[in-house]
Design a protein around this motif. Sequence first.
Motif, PDB file in Angstrom:
ATOM      1  N   GLY A  27      35.498  38.663  34.720  1.00 23.34           N
ATOM      2  CA  GLY A  27      36.654  37.763  34.789  1.00 23.34           C
ATOM      3  C   GLY A  27      37.067  37.297  33.403  1.00 23.34           C
ATOM      4  O   GLY A  27      38.251  37.097  33.131  1.00 23.34           O
ATOM      5  N   THR A  28      36.085  37.107  32.534  1.00 22.11           N
ATOM      6  CA  THR A  28      36.389  36.682  31.162  1.00 22.11           C
ATOM      7  C   THR A  28      37.209  37.755  30.452  1.00 22.11           C
ATOM      8  O   THR A  28      38.227  37.454  29.817  1.00 22.11           O
ATOM      9  CB  THR A  28      35.071  36.430  30.381  1.00 22.11           C
ATOM     10  N   ASP A  30      44.372  32.073  36.233  1.00 25.44           N
ATOM     11  CA  ASP A  30      42.919  32.237  36.285  1.00 25.44           C
ATOM     12  C   ASP A  30      42.529  32.099  37.752  1.00 25.44           C
ATOM     13  O   ASP A  30      42.355  31.001  38.279  1.00 25.44           O
ATOM     14  CB  ASP A  30      42.226  31.184  35.413  1.00 25.44           C
ATOM     15  N   ALA A  76      39.841  33.320  39.139  1.00 22.23           N
ATOM     16  CA  ALA A  76      38.418  33.657  39.264  1.00 22.23           C
ATOM     17  C   ALA A  76      37.828  33.085  40.547  1.00 22.23           C
ATOM     18  O   ALA A  76      36.974  33.692  41.182  1.00 22.23           O
ATOM     19  CB  ALA A  76      37.649  33.130  38.060  1.00 22.23           C
ATOM     20  N   GLN A  77      38.292  31.891  40.953  1.00 19.45           N
ATOM     21  CA  GLN A  77      37.665  31.199  42.087  1.00 19.45           C
ATOM     22  C   GLN A  77      38.493  31.241  43.368  1.00 19.45           C
ATOM     23  O   GLN A  77      38.074  30.688  44.373  1.00 19.45           O
ATOM     24  CB  GLN A  77      37.415  29.731  41.710  1.00 19.45           C
ATOM     25  N   SER A 124      37.534  37.160  38.989  1.00 24.64           N
ATOM     26  CA  SER A 124      36.131  37.393  38.648  1.00 24.64           C
ATOM     27  C   SER A 124      35.399  37.832  39.913  1.00 24.64           C
ATOM     28  O   SER A 124      35.580  37.242  40.978  1.00 24.64           O
ATOM     29  CB  SER A 124      35.497  36.096  38.135  1.00 24.64           C
ATOM     30  N   LYS A 163      30.932  34.504  43.536  1.00 24.82           N
ATOM     31  CA  LYS A 163      32.322  34.296  43.963  1.00 24.82           C
ATOM     32  C   LYS A 163      32.500  34.696  45.440  1.00 24.82           C
ATOM     33  O   LYS A 163      31.645  35.354  46.020  1.00 24.82           O
ATOM     34  CB  LYS A 163      33.267  35.112  43.072  1.00 24.82           C
TER      35      LYS A 163
HETATM   36  C1  LIG Z   1      37.538  29.387  36.458  1.00 29.29           C
HETATM   37  C2  LIG Z   1      36.801  30.578  35.899  1.00 29.29           C
HETATM   38  N1  LIG Z   1      37.360  31.299  34.912  1.00 29.29           N
HETATM   39  C3  LIG Z   1      36.754  32.374  34.398  1.00 29.29           C
HETATM   40  C4  LIG Z   1      35.508  32.782  34.848  1.00 29.29           C
HETATM   41  C5  LIG Z   1      34.853  33.943  34.167  1.00 29.29           C
HETATM   42  O1  LIG Z   1      34.524  34.991  35.010  1.00 29.29           O
HETATM   43  P1  LIG Z   1      33.280  35.945  34.680  1.00 29.29           P
HETATM   44  O2  LIG Z   1      32.029  35.162  34.856  1.00 29.29           O
HETATM   45  O3  LIG Z   1      33.411  37.062  35.666  1.00 29.29           O
HETATM   46  O4  LIG Z   1      33.459  36.431  33.283  1.00 29.29           O
HETATM   47  C6  LIG Z   1      34.902  32.072  35.891  1.00 29.29           C
HETATM   48  C7  LIG Z   1      33.611  32.465  36.501  1.00 29.29           C
HETATM   49  O5  LIG Z   1      32.576  32.598  36.132  1.00 29.29           O
HETATM   50  C8  LIG Z   1      35.551  30.928  36.417  1.00 29.29           C
HETATM   51  O6  LIG Z   1      34.986  30.207  37.395  1.00 29.29           O
END
Ligand SMILES: Cc1ncc(COP(=O)(O)O)c(C=O)c1O
Length: 379
Positions: A71-72, A168, A170-171, A192, A197
């Motif tokens: 996700g990053t 974003d 991710a959640q 992500s 998740k």
């Molecule tokens: C709000 C948010 N942004 C970004 C990320 C980054 O995702 P990842 O851990 O897959 O790199 C996460 C999760 O870990 C997240 O909760």
Amino acid sequence: MSEQTQTASSFRAVPQLDLAAQYAAIGEEIRAAIEHVMASQQFILGHQGAALETEIAGLSGAAYGIGVASGTDALILALRACGVSAGDEVIIPPFTFVATASAVNAIGAKPVFADIRPDTYNIDPSDLPRRVTRKTKAIIAVHLYGLSADMDPILGFARANSLRVVEDNAQSLGATYKGRRTGSMGDAGCISFYPTKNLGAYGDAGMIVTNSSEHAARLRTLRNHGQSAKYVSSEAGWNSRLDEIQAAILRVKLRYLPEWQRARQAHAAAYSKLLLGVPGIAPPLVPENFGHAFHQYTIRVEQRDALQRLLKERNISSSVYYPVPLHLQPLYSSLGHHAGDFPHAEHAAKEVISLPMYPELRSDQITRVAEAVIEFVTK
Ligand SMILES: Cc1ncc(COP(=O)(O)O)c(C=O)c1O
């Protein structure tokens, strides 16, 4: 502690998340999917990844999906595809996981914070105007805990100021906003598949969804060393490819996602039925026309740390997302912020607590958790 007591207490334990329960139910299918990839001996940029991209784009209501390593990375690459570069400013909420901000830093841009709304924990569109400077290039709208940010005013503001919007997500995969899916409303949506998740891989993985064919083509290049054709690189990229084993695992889980989402929503409704109206507890708000994905069931209470201690004594796990807002993190001390700069984010960081939430949670467990919370606020 006698063996008998130990067994009884571990039986009564309520974890915050129970991935083992999920694996017990679908393990056979997962192992078969992994075996299928092994038999194909194709591990990178193959059929599984391409199929997952189509499926996740479809689920997100977007035209294209580009699988990446996390996700990053999805955030970093989406910002680059949107033209954000070193020296630019990107507006983000301070109440989010640090990755939202560190993705901005990764390309040499500067995170600029805008406060959140105290009722939804998402970025407050009315705080955007005073955060904009000549250097502002984009806004990252974080959909926290499974709830969409209020996108219409964010998109309207961005349009009026020629800013890009990265979601974003991710959640909040599967959440909706006024009939639209999170991830599909801005220039790019970042997902992500971190194991915890709602749709989690068995390792790191992520995806960007977009409706722009231009962004999609650039993202495919960026995730693979900037190669526009084999061994021809048009710009600097790096390796951020989603591998076939993770894609195959995610495709199995994706079949169950609607069922799991319904279970999460039912659990949230059961919690809220017990907690709504109890003085001292603020259950999660679901604004009209928003579809909450309930990645977390997060309530707000004064004396949150004491509540967490009581829950622990009762063998109930809980989590705090996030105890320190980003503007007060040591990482961002050079930005010169102080306590009081983003009062809603700071207040939320002191009071939020996420209760056990996962599809396999049982109703007797929900009742036990809610009763412990009620006992805490009424004693
Ligand atoms: C709000 C948010 N942004 C970004 C990320 C980054 O995702 P990842 O851990 O897959 O790199 C996460 C999760 O870990 C997240 O909760």
